[in-house]
Scaffold this motif. Structure first.
Motif, mmCIF file in Angstrom:
data_model
loop_
_atom_site.group_PDB
_atom_site.id
_atom_site.type_symbol
_atom_site.label_atom_id
_atom_site.label_comp_id
_atom_site.label_asym_id
_atom_site.label_seq_id
_atom_site.Cartn_x
_atom_site.Cartn_y
_atom_site.Cartn_z
ATOM 1 N N ALA A 181 -6.248 12.542 18.097
ATOM 2 C CA ALA A 181 -6.851 11.211 18.206
ATOM 3 C C ALA A 181 -8.050 11.053 17.275
ATOM 4 C CB ALA A 181 -7.288 10.961 19.649
ATOM 5 N N CYS A 182 -8.690 12.167 16.902
ATOM 6 C CA CYS A 182 -9.894 12.099 16.058
ATOM 7 C C CYS A 182 -9.546 11.839 14.597
ATOM 8 C CB CYS A 182 -10.700 13.391 16.171
ATOM 9 S SG CYS A 182 -10.011 14.791 15.239
ATOM 10 N N GLY A 183 -8.239 11.879 14.254
ATOM 11 C CA GLY A 183 -7.844 11.696 12.860
ATOM 12 C C GLY A 183 -7.522 13.016 12.184
ATOM 13 N N GLY A 184 -7.907 14.134 12.825
ATOM 14 C CA GLY A 184 -7.628 15.452 12.254
ATOM 15 C C GLY A 184 -6.241 15.955 12.635
ATOM 16 N N LYS A 185 -6.023 17.225 12.352
ATOM 17 C CA LYS A 185 -4.714 17.840 12.602
ATOM 18 C C LYS A 185 -4.923 19.221 13.208
ATOM 19 C CE LYS A 185 -2.019 18.534 9.076
ATOM 20 N NZ LYS A 185 -0.918 18.570 8.082
ATOM 21 N N GLY A 186 -4.123 19.560 14.225
ATOM 22 C CA GLY A 186 -4.179 20.909 14.776
ATOM 23 C C GLY A 186 -5.448 21.221 15.536
ATOM 24 N N CYS A 187 -6.193 20.172 15.979
ATOM 25 C CA CYS A 187 -7.413 20.395 16.767
ATOM 26 C C CYS A 187 -7.060 21.089 18.075
ATOM 27 C CB CYS A 187 -8.083 19.070 17.103
ATOM 28 S SG CYS A 187 -8.659 18.160 15.670
ATOM 29 N N LEU A 188 -8.004 21.870 18.605
ATOM 30 C CA LEU A 188 -7.811 22.536 19.891
ATOM 31 C C LEU A 188 -7.352 21.545 20.963
ATOM 32 C CD1 LEU A 188 -8.083 25.059 21.634
ATOM 33 C CD2 LEU A 188 -10.516 24.543 21.918
ATOM 34 N N GLU A 189 -7.988 20.375 20.993
ATOM 35 C CA GLU A 189 -7.641 19.355 21.981
ATOM 36 C C GLU A 189 -6.212 18.832 21.787
ATOM 37 O OE1 GLU A 189 -11.177 16.995 22.906
ATOM 38 O OE2 GLU A 189 -9.894 15.231 22.806
ATOM 39 N N ALA A 190 -5.770 18.780 20.524
ATOM 40 C CA ALA A 190 -4.425 18.261 20.235
ATOM 41 C C ALA A 190 -3.336 19.282 20.542
ATOM 42 C CB ALA A 190 -4.335 17.826 18.770
ATOM 43 N N VAL A 191 -3.718 20.545 20.732
ATOM 44 C CA VAL A 191 -2.704 21.532 21.104
ATOM 45 C C VAL A 191 -2.827 21.968 22.564
ATOM 46 C CG1 VAL A 191 -2.532 22.402 18.733
ATOM 47 C CG2 VAL A 191 -3.970 23.621 20.370
ATOM 48 N N PHE A 192 -4.037 21.777 23.174
ATOM 49 C CA PHE A 192 -4.178 22.313 24.536
ATOM 50 C C PHE A 192 -4.953 21.399 25.486
ATOM 51 C CE2 PHE A 192 -5.678 25.796 27.544
ATOM 52 C CZ PHE A 192 -4.433 25.945 28.120
ATOM 53 N N GLY A 193 -5.318 20.179 25.100
ATOM 54 C CA GLY A 193 -5.911 19.250 26.060
ATOM 55 C C GLY A 193 -4.853 18.805 27.069
ATOM 56 N N GLY A 194 -5.287 18.102 28.099
ATOM 57 C CA GLY A 194 -4.365 17.642 29.141
ATOM 58 C C GLY A 194 -3.232 16.793 28.578
ATOM 59 N N ALA A 195 -3.559 15.885 27.661
ATOM 60 C CA ALA A 195 -2.541 14.994 27.098
ATOM 61 C C ALA A 195 -1.548 15.782 26.241
ATOM 62 C CB ALA A 195 -3.216 13.909 26.256
ATOM 63 N N ALA A 196 -2.046 16.775 25.517
ATOM 64 C CA ALA A 196 -1.174 17.585 24.661
ATOM 65 C C ALA A 196 -0.190 18.384 25.511
ATOM 66 C CB ALA A 196 -2.027 18.525 23.803
ATOM 67 N N LEU A 197 -0.704 18.954 26.590
ATOM 68 C CA LEU A 197 0.172 19.726 27.479
ATOM 69 C C LEU A 197 1.244 18.828 28.089
ATOM 70 C CD1 LEU A 197 -1.804 22.249 29.682
ATOM 71 C CD2 LEU A 197 0.080 22.702 28.111
ATOM 72 N N ALA A 198 0.842 17.628 28.523
ATOM 73 C CA ALA A 198 1.810 16.697 29.118
ATOM 74 C C ALA A 198 2.884 16.319 28.096
ATOM 75 C CB ALA A 198 1.074 15.460 29.633
ATOM 76 N N ARG A 199 2.433 16.097 26.846
ATOM 77 C CA ARG A 199 3.364 15.761 25.761
ATOM 78 C C ARG A 199 4.377 16.897 25.550
ATOM 79 N NH1 ARG A 199 0.087 16.743 20.891
ATOM 80 N NH2 ARG A 199 0.716 18.850 21.486
ATOM 81 N N ASP A 200 3.884 18.124 25.461
ATOM 82 C CA ASP A 200 4.781 19.257 25.239
ATOM 83 C C ASP A 200 5.694 19.476 26.450
ATOM 84 O OD1 ASP A 200 3.500 19.511 22.861
ATOM 85 O OD2 ASP A 200 2.359 21.305 23.400
ATOM 86 N N ALA A 201 5.149 19.226 27.639
ATOM 87 C CA ALA A 201 5.945 19.413 28.857
ATOM 88 C C ALA A 201 7.080 18.408 28.906
ATOM 89 C CB ALA A 201 5.043 19.264 30.082
ATOM 90 N N LEU A 202 6.780 17.169 28.512
ATOM 91 C CA LEU A 202 7.814 16.127 28.506
ATOM 92 C C LEU A 202 8.943 16.497 27.550
ATOM 93 C CD1 LEU A 202 8.397 13.352 29.772
ATOM 94 C CD2 LEU A 202 7.329 12.294 27.760
ATOM 95 N N ALA A 203 8.540 17.009 26.367
ATOM 96 C CA ALA A 203 9.560 17.409 25.386
ATOM 97 C C ALA A 203 10.416 18.550 25.945
ATOM 98 C CB ALA A 203 8.879 17.836 24.082
#
Lengths: 397, 397
Positions: free
Chosen positions: B251-273
């Motif tokens: 969301a910050c515009g970056g790539k591969g941020c800790l939050e984008a791989v392991f924040g709550g939303a990232a985990l939910a995204r990976d879980a859905l997949a």
């Protein structure tokens, strides 16, 4: 050694007064009264006491500001501090006046691995020579920096990787015994950070990082004006952060540590390989002429346009920049200072580091955060050493 | 609102006395005299004044220690602090007594994106309901935490990524205007760190890190007992440290941020997949039953032995561990506390983080550094909020 040691501050007002004179030079009693926000009577009494202790002197009438003429007060011109920077391969000792201006200095090659007795004997010898040159007498305090972790309160090195024989050696107490004055021992990087704060590019900065890139790589952390040492005194030990999963082996036993890819020894190792293989004509030429290549040769070859040397500086700057970007996001410093011998790779390195840090840290944290080279260079450690011991002498016991 | 607001500490001795009673409960005048190292007369005079201010009360005779009988002193039982934890999707408000024990609390779902007016109206409503339940009156202070960067001194959020409409909104002053008592605003992670220090697993720790893993990922930094906020107030913003060069967009515009791989939303995204593809039978089952999968479902599926869910927890723990290993080398904390909703993944996560941190940080820094889960869980933010505002009320103006 002849004249008696001057005293130390006895109370908080004396301490504030002494540090004010150290950092700003002579002041009139009127100015001191205003700056310390205490009464004229208190200032008068404390100055009398500090004169008795041999720490300050009256320095003649002040320029008139109307009203009663004030007199100037100054630190005693006889006070001397000694700063010692023990490096992996060099020893530097300087004597300063009470304002921490260098009066005289000596440096010589030394191999820190020869152990504390031999190295400290040289420290004491050079200190005595320098003090003799100042008319004899004992220093008011001695600050010593070493290239490894230190238990500051105990005054001993703690498992220093590049200083065999120094682990738990009572460095501070050994120097106290010989010189009979207050002595402090700290990690070289911490002292370089304090030095830049006292008289260099970080003057007045309250929250900043000083990153040293030399034989080792480390970081001095200043929080609200004071050194932050961490729970075990090893805060700032960033040289062993892993930057390449399959990187070269490190002296610490790890792999791909920042120090193992970009410390002075790592650069020299890579430079030697580039020279031997002929990939770098400039470094091959240095090797043929001198029989060896160093980190400094990489800098010179890069400046002269050698592509392989330039690539080494850029790759190192990127590796360093990634680590520093993390620290900037975490610590949000006001300023990032880069020093140590390898920092003499200069602006090519700085450009690379800045690029990575500004690209990979939060805009909020970097919008107002300069990344700059050390201003004091080789003097940073010495300046920090005398600053730290003068803080102690200019404190209530 | 009926009874007048109690006063604030007027001087440093009152402040120390009030904090002592807050942290240790009622004490005899004799004990207070000893603990504060001031005279009996001073304690007597300050207690009289604090009784007048409505902050303390006499609480009867103390058990005899021989000699003259002492009387007990206690904080006024009428004092109430309010702690507010604004989350991305939930709001929690609690009222505590002067010892920061929760008397009553309310929570409700909220969408922080609806903006400050709507959310603060609910905060005020719940605060009034809670105070009415305590017999009415105004709170002595209110602490508010929000999930984003805060300019602490101005009392406003600064460019909070997940709080549209809140940037520079005068949250603190708006609450002061409505409630007429001291109010502090801080980042939720800072308050959780203070909460654990006040009443949780970090009680008494002076140098430690609190890492929150929730919708966002952040770190509270405590240096020598106090929060360290950094030069721009954004210290601890570790969620946007890049951990995978080719990782998912953030969301910050970056790539591969800790939050984008392991924040709550990232985990939910990976879980859905993982559920949709059928790779994880357990998560596919949750999706079929409930129509969605969350980070909490990943934890449950991993505990139940689902291999894909377990791999997600392990990979996340490794990514987090690498970042924390760097911070441990840099900061040398006494303790590392892991909290926030995703930390409920629990011991599998903790084992992974510990493995990486202990393997990749210096032995000197980790030899004596526990890595532990938050003890207060959802109460950490509330506890930190009332602690911070009580620090202010129990300080000289």
């Amino acid at each position: 050694m002849a004249p008696p040691l001057a005293g130390r501050a006895e109370n908080a007002i004396q301490a504030r007064l002494l540090r004010l004179l150290r950092d700003e030079g002579s002041l009139s009693r009127v100015d001191i009264t205003e700056r310390l926000a205490v009464s004229r009577t208190t200032v008068a009494a404390e100055v009398v006491r500090l004169v008795e202790l041999g720490l300050v002197r009256d320095a003649g009438p002040a320029a008139s500001r109307g009203g009663r003429r004030s007199t100037m007060v100054d630190l005693s011109p006889d006070l001397r501090f000694v700063g010692v920077a023990v490096g992996a391969t060099s020893l530097e000792v300087a004597v300063t006046d009470a304002r921490l201006e260098v009066c005289d200095r000596r440096s010589e090659p030394v191999d820190v691995r020869r152990g504390p007795e031999e190295v400290l004997a040289r420290v004491l010898q050079l200190t005595r020579e320098l003090m003799d040159g100042q008319g004899g007498g004992r220093p008011s305090g001695v600050g010593v920096g070493v290239p490894g972790p230190v238990d500051f309160h105990a005054g001993v090195p703690v498992s220093p990787p590049i200083m065999p024989g120094w682990d738990a050696y009572p460095v501070r107490d050994a120097v106290v015994r010989e010189l009979g004055c207050p002595v402090v021992l700290d990690n070289d990087v911490n002292l370089m950070a304090l030095g830049e704060q006292q008289g260099g590019v970080a003057r007045g900065a309250r929250d900043f990082l000083f990153v040293k890139i030399g034989t080792g790589i480390g970081c001095g952390i200043v929080v609200e004006g004071d050194l932050y040492r961490g729970a075990d005194g090893c805060a700032g030990d960033i040289g062993h952060i892993r930057v390449r999963e399959d990187g070269p082996h490190c002296a610490c036993g790890g792999k791909g540590c920042l120090e193992a890819v970009f410390g002075g020894a790592a650069l020299a190792r890579d430079a030697l390989a580039a020279a031997r293989s002929g990939r770098s004509p400039a470094l091959a030429d240095v090797l043929a002429r001198t029989g060896t290549v160093t980190a400094a040769d990489v800098g010179r070859a890069a400046s002269a346009g050698d592509a392989v040397a330039m690539a080494m500086v850029q790759q190192g700057g990127r590796d360093l920049g990634v680590v520093l970007a993390h620290l900037v996001s975490f610590f949000n410093p006001r300023l990032l200072v880069i020093g140590g011998r390898v920092s003499q790779l200069g602006h090519a390195l700085l450009a690379e580091v800045r690029g990575v840090v500004y690209r990979r840290s939060l805009p909020l944290a970097t919008g107002n955060m300069p990344v700059v080279l050390s201003e004091l260079g080789g003097l940073a450690g010495i300046t920090g050493a005398v600053r730290l011991v003068s803080d102690q002498v200019f404190s209530p016991r």
